[in-house]
Design an enzyme around this catalytic site. Structure first.
Site, PDB file in Angstrom:
ATOM      1  N   TYR A  32       0.829  -1.204   0.000  1.00 25.33           N
ATOM      2  CA  TYR A  32       0.000   0.000   0.000  1.00 25.33           C
ATOM      3  C   TYR A  32       0.860   1.250   0.000  1.00 25.33           C
ATOM      4  O   TYR A  32       2.087   1.188   0.180  1.00 25.33           O
ATOM      5  CB  TYR A  32      -0.953   0.001   1.200  1.00 25.33           C
ATOM      6  CG  TYR A  32      -0.303   0.313   2.530  1.00 25.33           C
ATOM      7  CD1 TYR A  32       0.508  -0.603   3.185  1.00 25.33           C
ATOM      8  CD2 TYR A  32      -0.487   1.557   3.134  1.00 25.33           C
ATOM      9  CE1 TYR A  32       1.096  -0.311   4.404  1.00 25.33           C
ATOM     10  CE2 TYR A  32       0.100   1.864   4.361  1.00 25.33           C
ATOM     11  CZ  TYR A  32       0.893   0.926   4.985  1.00 25.33           C
ATOM     12  OH  TYR A  32       1.485   1.236   6.179  1.00 25.33           O
ATOM     13  N   ARG A  51       8.023   4.234  -4.766  1.00 21.33           N
ATOM     14  CA  ARG A  51       8.141   3.280  -3.653  1.00 21.33           C
ATOM     15  C   ARG A  51       7.079   2.177  -3.772  1.00 21.33           C
ATOM     16  O   ARG A  51       7.343   1.011  -3.469  1.00 21.33           O
ATOM     17  CB  ARG A  51       8.020   4.018  -2.316  1.00 21.33           C
ATOM     18  CG  ARG A  51       8.231   3.106  -1.113  1.00 21.33           C
ATOM     19  CD  ARG A  51       8.259   3.863   0.190  1.00 21.33           C
ATOM     20  NE  ARG A  51       6.968   4.443   0.525  1.00 21.33           N
ATOM     21  CZ  ARG A  51       6.744   5.220   1.593  1.00 21.33           C
ATOM     22  NH1 ARG A  51       7.728   5.514   2.410  1.00 21.33           N
ATOM     23  NH2 ARG A  51       5.552   5.699   1.830  1.00 21.33           N
ATOM     24  N   ARG A  99      -7.843 -20.301  -1.473  1.00 16.28           N
ATOM     25  CA  ARG A  99      -6.780 -20.136  -0.476  1.00 16.28           C
ATOM     26  C   ARG A  99      -5.691 -21.208  -0.614  1.00 16.28           C
ATOM     27  O   ARG A  99      -5.966 -22.396  -0.497  1.00 16.28           O
ATOM     28  CB  ARG A  99      -7.362 -20.185   0.939  1.00 16.28           C
ATOM     29  CG  ARG A  99      -6.321 -19.866   2.002  1.00 16.28           C
ATOM     30  CD  ARG A  99      -6.905 -19.857   3.395  1.00 16.28           C
ATOM     31  NE  ARG A  99      -5.894 -19.511   4.376  1.00 16.28           N
ATOM     32  CZ  ARG A  99      -4.980 -20.358   4.848  1.00 16.28           C
ATOM     33  NH1 ARG A  99      -4.974 -21.618   4.451  1.00 16.28           N
ATOM     34  NH2 ARG A  99      -4.080 -19.954   5.715  1.00 16.28           N
ATOM     35  N   HIS A 101      -1.175 -20.987  -0.004  1.00 15.76           N
ATOM     36  CA  HIS A 101      -0.110 -20.017   0.277  1.00 15.76           C
ATOM     37  C   HIS A 101       0.676 -19.596  -0.967  1.00 15.76           C
ATOM     38  O   HIS A 101       0.975 -18.426  -1.143  1.00 15.76           O
ATOM     39  CB  HIS A 101       0.882 -20.591   1.298  1.00 15.76           C
ATOM     40  CG  HIS A 101       0.356 -20.614   2.697  1.00 15.76           C
ATOM     41  ND1 HIS A 101      -0.769 -21.323   3.050  1.00 15.76           N
ATOM     42  CD2 HIS A 101       0.788 -20.016   3.827  1.00 15.76           C
ATOM     43  CE1 HIS A 101      -0.997 -21.155   4.337  1.00 15.76           C
ATOM     44  NE2 HIS A 101      -0.072 -20.363   4.842  1.00 15.76           N
ATOM     45  N   LYS A 146       6.436  -1.800   1.993  1.00 18.99           N
ATOM     46  CA  LYS A 146       5.231  -1.238   2.628  1.00 18.99           C
ATOM     47  C   LYS A 146       4.095  -2.237   2.413  1.00 18.99           C
ATOM     48  O   LYS A 146       3.234  -2.077   1.546  1.00 18.99           O
ATOM     49  CB  LYS A 146       4.927   0.152   2.029  1.00 18.99           C
ATOM     50  CG  LYS A 146       4.088   1.034   2.969  1.00 18.99           C
ATOM     51  CD  LYS A 146       4.176   2.488   2.571  1.00 18.99           C
ATOM     52  CE  LYS A 146       3.162   3.376   3.261  1.00 18.99           C
ATOM     53  NZ  LYS A 146       3.275   3.483   4.703  1.00 18.99           N
ATOM     54  N   GLU A 178      12.256   2.389  14.199  1.00 18.86           N
ATOM     55  CA  GLU A 178      11.321   3.421  13.718  1.00 18.86           C
ATOM     56  C   GLU A 178      10.052   3.363  14.543  1.00 18.86           C
ATOM     57  O   GLU A 178       9.904   2.496  15.409  1.00 18.86           O
ATOM     58  CB  GLU A 178      11.019   3.217  12.230  1.00 18.86           C
ATOM     59  CG  GLU A 178      10.347   1.903  11.916  1.00 18.86           C
ATOM     60  CD  GLU A 178       9.996   1.724  10.434  1.00 18.86           C
ATOM     61  OE1 GLU A 178      10.005   2.691   9.665  1.00 18.86           O
ATOM     62  OE2 GLU A 178       9.676   0.569  10.078  1.00 18.86           O
ATOM     63  N   LEU A 202      11.111   1.403   7.069  1.00 23.54           N
ATOM     64  CA  LEU A 202      10.545   1.889   5.819  1.00 23.54           C
ATOM     65  C   LEU A 202      11.301   3.158   5.420  1.00 23.54           C
ATOM     66  O   LEU A 202      11.531   4.028   6.266  1.00 23.54           O
ATOM     67  CB  LEU A 202       9.055   2.214   6.004  1.00 23.54           C
ATOM     68  CG  LEU A 202       8.368   2.658   4.720  1.00 23.54           C
ATOM     69  CD1 LEU A 202       8.163   1.474   3.779  1.00 23.54           C
ATOM     70  CD2 LEU A 202       7.038   3.331   5.015  1.00 23.54           C
TER      71      LEU A 202
END
Ligand SMILES: Cc1ncc(COP(=O)(O)O)c(C=O)c1O
Length: 282
Positions: A32, A51, A99, A101, A146, A178, A202
């Protein structure tokens, strides 16, 4: 009526739905960005989408969008929602599949979703500063991506809230990494110290802006690791993010930072930030 972007369309919020089999929902398999709009313009939007595409590449996700195309999407989102000051959240997941993995075979189309909300700048926090709490960093070892997997960050932030503070400052052992949703800086003897850009943090866009300002203002910007003790003995401490901008931290774990007021280097960075809002929004 609020409009949300999903898979190439701007649709009413009430109609905006995603599948129960979306891999973002089931595995957190996605990425995101969060971008700020000031006065109808997007701030450092190219950096954000560069990014975004880097995060996508790191999880082997091909979005099929260029930076320019993504900018067009969020510009349109602001326009249809008539938002001047606010934030845009955009995420991409690996798509919808039963579903399992491992990645779906054959590939499925990524699901891209974005929404925008109006809000003001955090003037009170910028003026008076916030309190923070330190907490062990329990996150995975690719904090440079991210990703939608934010459980470590969520638990850290909840810890901060429990101790009546606004941000959690995370550390791996002694080393400050962070915030739960911010980068962290200690200012000592006129120099800014912050964790180097690597897999433990990040690479914040606001961090980048702070680096530009320190170059403009001849403030030493030292990308070096430092300890919790160093942080607590700093003259000034700040946290930065797209929404928090350059926020002073005046108390950590109940102890005053420096004089317990907002210091001169922080004020200089805030002034510089205001100038960058003018020059880097479009
Ligand atoms: C964990 C983490 N670090 C740093 C940041 C700051 O990044 P940016 O300045 O690009 O918003 C964020 C922002 O949300 C974050 O979640």
């Amino acid at each position: 009526m609020t409009k949300v972007f999903i898979n190439g369309e701007f649709i009413d919020q009430s109609e905006a739905k995603v599948s129960y089999e979306d891999r973002g929902y089931v595995f957190g398999d996605g990425i995101y960005e969060y971008i700020r709009a000031y006065d109808g313009k997007l701030f450092t939007v190219t950096e954000h989408f560069e990014r975004f595409l880097r995060s996508a590449a790191e999880i082997q996700l091909d979005l099929g969008y260029t930076v320019e195309e993504l900018i067009d999407v969020v510009r349109e989102l602001l326009k249809v929602n008539q938002i001047k000051n606010g934030g845009i959240y955009i995420q991409a997941t690996r798509g919808v599949a039963p579903r399992n993995h491992s990645f779906p075979t054959p590939d499925v189309k990524p699901v891209i979703m974005a929404f925008a909300k109006s809000y003001d700048r955090p003037f009170e926090d910028l003026e008076n500063g916030i309190n923070a709490a330190t907490v062990e960093d329990i996150r995975w070892l690719r904090c440079d991506i991210k990703s939608l997997n934010l459980l470590g960050n969520v638990l850290a932030k909840e810890y901060a809230v429990k101790y009546n503070t606004s941000e959690a400052i995370q550390h791996r052992g002694d080393i400050v990494t962070e915030g739960a949703s911010s980068n962290v800086y200690a200012i000592k003897d006129g120099a800014i110290y912050t964790h180097p850009v690597n897999n433990y943090i990040l690479n914040g866009i606001t961090r980048k802006v702070i680096k530009w300002i320190s170059e403009d203002e001849d403030i030493p910007f030292k990308e070096e690791t430092f300890t919790v003790e160093f942080l607590k003995n700093a003259d000034e401490v700040i946290v930065s993010s797209t929404s928090a901008e350059v926020t002073p931290v005046v108390k950590i774990d109940g102890e005053q930072v420096g004089e317990g007021t907002v210091g001169p280097v922080t004020r200089k960075l805030q002034e510089g930030f205001n100038k960058y809002i003018e020059t880097r929004s479009n």
